[in-house]
Write a protein that holds these residues in place. Structure first.
Motif, PDB file in Angstrom:
ATOM      1  N   VAL A  21     -50.808  83.011 -34.918  1.00  0.00           N
ATOM      2  CA  VAL A  21     -50.809  83.466 -35.843  1.00  0.00           C
ATOM      3  C   VAL A  21     -49.321  84.663 -35.682  1.00  0.00           C
ATOM      4  O   VAL A  21     -48.539  84.408 -36.243  1.00  0.00           O
ATOM      5  N   GLN A  22     -49.634  85.374 -34.856  1.00  0.00           N
ATOM      6  CA  GLN A  22     -48.335  86.122 -34.216  1.00  0.00           C
ATOM      7  C   GLN A  22     -47.320  85.714 -34.035  1.00  0.00           C
ATOM      8  O   GLN A  22     -46.087  86.442 -34.172  1.00  0.00           O
ATOM      9  N   VAL A  23     -47.517  85.211 -33.351  1.00  0.00           N
ATOM     10  CA  VAL A  23     -46.125  83.872 -32.856  1.00  0.00           C
ATOM     11  C   VAL A  23     -45.546  83.003 -33.637  1.00  0.00           C
ATOM     12  O   VAL A  23     -44.278  82.703 -33.370  1.00  0.00           O
ATOM     13  N   ALA A  24     -46.473  82.576 -34.607  1.00  0.00           N
ATOM     14  CA  ALA A  24     -46.188  81.892 -35.616  1.00  0.00           C
ATOM     15  C   ALA A  24     -44.758  82.777 -36.549  1.00  0.00           C
ATOM     16  O   ALA A  24     -43.747  82.665 -37.267  1.00  0.00           O
ATOM     17  N   ARG A  25     -45.633  84.179 -36.655  1.00  0.00           N
ATOM     18  CA  ARG A  25     -44.292  84.806 -37.918  1.00  0.00           C
ATOM     19  C   ARG A  25     -43.547  85.622 -37.045  1.00  0.00           C
ATOM     20  O   ARG A  25     -42.020  85.031 -37.183  1.00  0.00           O
ATOM     21  N   GLU A  26     -43.479  85.556 -35.656  1.00  0.00           N
ATOM     22  CA  GLU A  26     -42.676  85.905 -34.713  1.00  0.00           C
ATOM     23  C   GLU A  26     -40.839  84.656 -35.319  1.00  0.00           C
ATOM     24  O   GLU A  26     -40.143  84.711 -35.086  1.00  0.00           O
ATOM     25  N   LEU A  27     -41.548  83.245 -34.825  1.00  0.00           N
ATOM     26  CA  LEU A  27     -40.589  82.319 -34.656  1.00  0.00           C
ATOM     27  C   LEU A  27     -40.422  82.294 -36.354  1.00  0.00           C
ATOM     28  O   LEU A  27     -38.789  82.028 -36.188  1.00  0.00           O
ATOM     29  N   ASP A  44     -39.650  74.995 -25.158  1.00  0.00           N
ATOM     30  CA  ASP A  44     -39.750  74.170 -25.286  1.00  0.00           C
ATOM     31  C   ASP A  44     -41.078  75.122 -24.557  1.00  0.00           C
ATOM     32  O   ASP A  44     -41.395  76.545 -24.682  1.00  0.00           O
ATOM     33  N   GLU A  45     -42.622  74.459 -25.027  1.00  0.00           N
ATOM     34  CA  GLU A  45     -43.711  75.428 -24.660  1.00  0.00           C
ATOM     35  C   GLU A  45     -43.874  76.127 -23.512  1.00  0.00           C
ATOM     36  O   GLU A  45     -44.409  76.911 -23.901  1.00  0.00           O
ATOM     37  N   ASN A  46     -43.088  75.490 -22.298  1.00  0.00           N
ATOM     38  CA  ASN A  46     -43.810  76.834 -21.627  1.00  0.00           C
ATOM     39  C   ASN A  46     -42.709  77.753 -20.910  1.00  0.00           C
ATOM     40  O   ASN A  46     -42.969  78.886 -21.293  1.00  0.00           O
ATOM     41  N   SER A  55     -50.585  81.559 -24.129  1.00  0.00           N
ATOM     42  CA  SER A  55     -51.526  80.423 -23.474  1.00  0.00           C
ATOM     43  C   SER A  55     -50.553  79.107 -23.778  1.00  0.00           C
ATOM     44  O   SER A  55     -49.460  78.989 -25.130  1.00  0.00           O
ATOM     45  N   ARG A  56     -50.233  77.840 -23.470  1.00  0.00           N
ATOM     46  CA  ARG A  56     -49.384  76.655 -23.841  1.00  0.00           C
ATOM     47  C   ARG A  56     -50.240  76.210 -25.135  1.00  0.00           C
ATOM     48  O   ARG A  56     -49.440  75.984 -26.158  1.00  0.00           O
ATOM     49  N   ARG A  60     -49.089  75.599 -28.936  1.00  0.00           N
ATOM     50  CA  ARG A  60     -49.183  75.076 -29.570  1.00  0.00           C
ATOM     51  C   ARG A  60     -49.677  75.259 -31.485  1.00  0.00           C
ATOM     52  O   ARG A  60     -49.105  74.166 -32.275  1.00  0.00           O
ATOM     53  N   ASP A  61     -50.760  76.203 -31.880  1.00  0.00           N
ATOM     54  CA  ASP A  61     -51.156  75.954 -32.414  1.00  0.00           C
ATOM     55  C   ASP A  61     -49.995  76.920 -33.141  1.00  0.00           C
ATOM     56  O   ASP A  61     -49.747  76.581 -34.351  1.00  0.00           O
ATOM     57  N   ALA A  62     -49.525  77.506 -32.838  1.00  0.00           N
ATOM     58  CA  ALA A  62     -48.290  77.970 -34.139  1.00  0.00           C
ATOM     59  C   ALA A  62     -47.039  77.918 -34.352  1.00  0.00           C
ATOM     60  O   ALA A  62     -46.695  77.160 -35.295  1.00  0.00           O
ATOM     61  N   VAL A  63     -46.781  76.532 -33.277  1.00  0.00           N
ATOM     62  CA  VAL A  63     -46.064  75.427 -33.584  1.00  0.00           C
ATOM     63  C   VAL A  63     -46.121  74.604 -35.341  1.00  0.00           C
ATOM     64  O   VAL A  63     -46.082  74.622 -35.640  1.00  0.00           O
TER      65      VAL A  63
END
Length: 253
Positions: A21-27, A44-46, A55-56, A60-63
């Protein structure tokens, strides 16, 4: 004023703090702010995994979260592409909140005000016709909070309390209309108020100028005068819209 104020207004006390969720918010904030142009591919994921030190699977979950909100589209063999704004779920709470972290966009704010003008005057009419005694009391309580915090405005905390009371006033009217579909637009009200404050509030004392308008709306609803409640709400919102547009025009000049 920031997106946390928005979440407070939405009473989202159980916001997830998972890494995805934190990564999704940042993106999401970066997409809404225009850091990624529509149609472009994000890393890309990497690369994202390395940048955010997660982790990837987290990436993936954030995307997936952003795909569900219409901001991203995953194309196998091509990558993850940023969607055009017409595909975003604009009424999504997070999408509205992320706009508060982005530079104020006059076009976005204008559209928020247009939605408010389209629905809130009619909601005020229905509130006058359908409100229970409890509904009327809630509208009055929100107005009294506006009055209380307007006279305490000496710091940012008091200003925030005033804006929250303002938002609760309009929310109480929406609820008093007893139309389930109208309740879904309360996020638009919160976003419009918070973004507007960022643009117009050079002097917090100016908040108090709207109090007489709000009181007249409350009186019309309490008196069960639907036509007057609709008319006054339309006037209240148009006055706010005009002052907002004037501020935007001055900033451009």
């Amino acid at each position: 004023m920031n997106e946390m104020t928005f979440y407070d207004l939405k009473q989202a006390g159980t916001i997830s703090h998972s890494m995805s969720v934190q990564v999704a918010r940042e993106l999401g904030r970066r997409i809404v702010a225009g850091k990624f142009e529509p149609g472009t591919l994000i890393d890309d994921e990497n690369a994202l995994s390395e940048r955010y030190q997660v982790s990837r699977v987290v990436i993936r979950d954030a995307v997936k979260i952003l795909v569900s909100k219409g901001l991203l589209e995953v194309r196998r063999g091509i990558g993850t592409r940023v969607n055009s704004r017409n595909r975003w779920l604009m009424l999504d709470d997070d999408v509205l909140a992320w706009h508060l972290s982005a530079p104020p966009a006059p076009g976005f704010l204008k559209q928020l005000m247009e939605i408010r003008l389209a629905f809130e005057p009619k909601a005020a009419r229905w509130a006058a016709e359908r409100a229970t005694d409890t509904d009327i009391a809630n509208i009055e309580a929100a107005y009294q909070d506006m009055v209380k915090y307007e006279y305490q405005q000496a710091d940012e905390l008091s200003v925030t309390k005033f804006i929250k009371a303002d938002a609760m006033f309009h929310r109480a009217i929406l609820l008093a209309a007893h139309n389930e579909f109208l309740q879904d637009i309360e996020g638009v009200i919160y976003s419009a108020l918070l973004v507007s404050i960022r643009v117009t509030n050079k002097d917090p004392i100016e908040n108090g100028t709207s109090l007489p308008f709000h009181f007249e709306v409350f009186q019309a609803i309490a008196n069960r005068d639907g036509a007057r409640a609709e008319q006054l709400t339309d006037r209240l919102l148009r006055d706010a819209s005009e002052r907002l547009q004037q501020t935007v025009d001055e900033s451009v000049d």
